[in-house]
Write a protein that holds these residues in place. Structure first.
Motif, mmCIF file in Angstrom:
data_model
loop_
_atom_site.group_PDB
_atom_site.id
_atom_site.type_symbol
_atom_site.label_atom_id
_atom_site.label_comp_id
_atom_site.label_asym_id
_atom_site.label_seq_id
_atom_site.Cartn_x
_atom_site.Cartn_y
_atom_site.Cartn_z
ATOM 1 N N THR A 4 0.869 -1.138 0.000
ATOM 2 C CA THR A 4 -0.081 0.036 0.153
ATOM 3 C C THR A 4 0.966 1.064 -0.109
ATOM 4 O OG1 THR A 4 -1.653 -1.151 1.298
ATOM 5 C CG2 THR A 4 -2.052 1.247 1.433
ATOM 6 N N CYS A 5 0.438 2.327 -0.506
ATOM 7 C CA CYS A 5 0.945 3.670 -0.721
ATOM 8 C C CYS A 5 1.335 4.153 0.737
ATOM 9 C CB CYS A 5 0.284 4.426 -1.439
ATOM 10 S SG CYS A 5 0.992 6.223 -1.384
ATOM 11 N N GLN A 6 2.646 4.510 1.029
ATOM 12 C CA GLN A 6 2.833 4.859 2.190
ATOM 13 C C GLN A 6 2.414 6.389 2.701
ATOM 14 O OE1 GLN A 6 7.504 4.518 1.315
ATOM 15 N NE2 GLN A 6 7.490 3.821 3.572
ATOM 16 N N ASP A 7 2.098 7.213 1.481
ATOM 17 C CA ASP A 7 1.458 8.755 1.472
ATOM 18 C C ASP A 7 0.136 8.429 1.933
ATOM 19 O OD1 ASP A 7 2.804 10.786 1.665
ATOM 20 O OD2 ASP A 7 2.127 11.589 0.027
ATOM 21 N N CYS A 8 -0.684 7.904 1.074
ATOM 22 C CA CYS A 8 -2.291 7.940 1.045
ATOM 23 C C CYS A 8 -2.764 6.779 2.060
ATOM 24 C CB CYS A 8 -2.800 8.186 -0.138
ATOM 25 S SG CYS A 8 -2.965 6.647 -1.223
ATOM 26 N N GLY A 9 -2.162 5.905 2.095
ATOM 27 C CA GLY A 9 -2.523 4.447 2.731
ATOM 28 C C GLY A 9 -3.672 3.911 2.161
ATOM 29 N N LYS A 10 -4.148 4.197 0.822
ATOM 30 C CA LYS A 10 -5.334 3.592 0.300
ATOM 31 C C LYS A 10 -5.048 2.754 -1.003
ATOM 32 C CE LYS A 10 -8.077 7.758 1.680
ATOM 33 N NZ LYS A 10 -8.664 9.032 1.221
ATOM 34 N N ASN A 11 -4.202 3.423 -1.995
ATOM 35 C CA ASN A 11 -4.114 2.903 -3.352
ATOM 36 C C ASN A 11 -2.781 1.996 -3.133
ATOM 37 O OD1 ASN A 11 -6.027 4.424 -4.404
ATOM 38 N ND2 ASN A 11 -4.546 6.177 -4.558
ATOM 39 N N PRO A 12 -2.827 0.897 -4.302
ATOM 40 C CA PRO A 12 -1.668 0.015 -4.307
ATOM 41 C C PRO A 12 -0.442 0.852 -4.559
ATOM 42 C CG PRO A 12 -3.123 -0.675 -5.809
ATOM 43 C CD PRO A 12 -3.682 0.608 -5.054
ATOM 44 N N ALA A 13 0.839 0.579 -4.034
ATOM 45 C CA ALA A 13 2.049 1.164 -4.624
ATOM 46 C C ALA A 13 2.354 0.860 -5.878
ATOM 47 C CB ALA A 13 3.023 1.094 -3.514
ATOM 48 N N THR A 14 2.601 1.622 -6.799
ATOM 49 C CA THR A 14 3.168 1.292 -8.180
ATOM 50 C C THR A 14 4.589 1.891 -8.365
ATOM 51 O OG1 THR A 14 2.020 3.275 -9.082
ATOM 52 C CG2 THR A 14 0.986 1.420 -9.053
ATOM 53 N N VAL A 15 4.931 2.691 -7.398
ATOM 54 C CA VAL A 15 6.638 3.189 -7.588
ATOM 55 C C VAL A 15 7.076 2.933 -6.260
ATOM 56 C CG1 VAL A 15 7.881 5.463 -7.793
ATOM 57 C CG2 VAL A 15 5.598 4.942 -8.949
ATOM 58 N N ASN A 16 7.957 1.836 -6.454
ATOM 59 C CA ASN A 16 8.840 1.443 -5.255
ATOM 60 C C ASN A 16 10.244 1.534 -5.459
ATOM 61 O OD1 ASN A 16 6.496 0.085 -3.749
ATOM 62 N ND2 ASN A 16 6.470 -1.024 -5.626
ATOM 63 N N PHE A 17 11.014 2.417 -4.505
ATOM 64 C CA PHE A 17 12.472 2.633 -4.920
ATOM 65 C C PHE A 17 13.121 2.526 -3.419
ATOM 66 C CE2 PHE A 17 10.822 6.574 -5.176
ATOM 67 C CZ PHE A 17 11.675 7.533 -4.296
ATOM 68 N N ILE A 18 14.348 2.071 -3.517
ATOM 69 C CA ILE A 18 15.229 2.063 -2.143
ATOM 70 C C ILE A 18 16.314 2.949 -2.361
ATOM 71 C CG2 ILE A 18 16.549 0.525 -0.566
ATOM 72 C CD1 ILE A 18 14.736 -1.859 -1.317
ATOM 73 N N ASP A 19 16.614 3.639 -1.368
ATOM 74 C CA ASP A 19 17.599 4.642 -1.562
ATOM 75 C C ASP A 19 18.374 4.672 -0.085
ATOM 76 O OD1 ASP A 19 19.383 6.600 -2.659
ATOM 77 O OD2 ASP A 19 17.950 8.215 -2.704
ATOM 78 N N LEU A 30 5.089 4.299 -3.132
ATOM 79 C CA LEU A 30 3.975 5.221 -3.508
ATOM 80 C C LEU A 30 3.002 4.854 -4.630
ATOM 81 C CD1 LEU A 30 6.120 8.616 -3.442
ATOM 82 C CD2 LEU A 30 4.871 7.505 -1.457
ATOM 83 N N CYS A 31 1.853 5.386 -4.529
ATOM 84 C CA CYS A 31 1.161 5.182 -5.801
ATOM 85 C C CYS A 31 1.605 6.332 -6.811
ATOM 86 C CB CYS A 31 -0.477 5.356 -5.351
ATOM 87 S SG CYS A 31 -0.951 6.916 -4.811
ATOM 88 N N GLU A 32 0.762 6.251 -7.889
ATOM 89 C CA GLU A 32 1.189 7.005 -8.998
ATOM 90 C C GLU A 32 0.668 8.449 -8.631
ATOM 91 O OE1 GLU A 32 -0.057 5.860 -13.043
ATOM 92 O OE2 GLU A 32 0.394 3.895 -12.335
ATOM 93 N N LYS A 33 -0.668 8.471 -8.018
ATOM 94 C CA LYS A 33 -0.919 9.909 -7.611
ATOM 95 C C LYS A 33 0.104 10.599 -6.653
ATOM 96 C CE LYS A 33 -4.979 12.046 -6.220
ATOM 97 N NZ LYS A 33 -6.379 12.111 -5.537
#
Length: 166
Positions: A4-19, A30-33
């Motif tokens: 799940t998106c860390q920001d909105c907590g609703k949508n599935p996360a489609t952008v995932n990265f590790i830094d 994060l989700c796309e939005k």
């Protein structure tokens, strides 16, 4: 199960990265939005910093600014919120007095008041000392390494039931 998106907590996360920032690994999902919103904000922050530099904005001149998100300490004072995890490292010297004034201390001592008598607390302290020992050896500070090694030995004895003064 999708993340799940860390920001909105609703949508599935489609952008995932590790830094890795200042030696600390950070995972972002994060989700796309939300990604577009954050990425747009980041671009605007970078562009604003660039234009402020071109036009010599006095607000930013001479201030520490987080290189990752562009936030200044003045921004933190206005909102009470850090812009990103990197801000804690950038503004460490500035926020420690606030923490000391609010909490009385700048190091976490736990619910027990910091006597570190439980085995769990002793093992945490031992890990902290191990990290300090490695850093001391890396920088060639053998006196500090010796002191840390003695402290570690005393804690290991306490864990094994040998008492604090052995």
């Amino acid at each position: 199960m999708p993340i799940t998106c860390q920001d909105c907590g609703k949508n599935p996360a489609t952008v995932n990265f590790i830094d890795t920032v200042n030696g600390e690994t950070v995972a972002v999902h994060l989700c796309e939005k939300c990604y577009a919103k954050k990425y747009g904000e980041f671009e605007n922050t970078v562009m604003n910093a660039l234009f402020n530099g071109l036009f010599d904005n006095p607000r930013r001149k001479g201030q520490k600014v987080c290189s990752l998100c562009g936030m200044s300490f003045e921004d933190y004072e206005k909102t009470g919120l850090m812009g990103c995890p990197s801000c804690y490292d950038v503004f460490k010297d500035e926020i420690l007095p606030y923490i000391a004034r609010i909490q009385g201390k700048t190091k976490h001592v736990g619910k027990e008041g910091g006597d570190h008598s439980s085995e769990h607390d002793l093992r945490i302290r031992l890990k902290d000392l191990q990290d300090q020992l490695e850093a001391a050896l890396t920088r060639g500070d053998f006196h500090a390494a010796d002191r840390l090694n003695r402290q570690m030995t005393a804690i290991k004895r306490r864990i094994m039931g040998g008492g604090a003064n052995d």
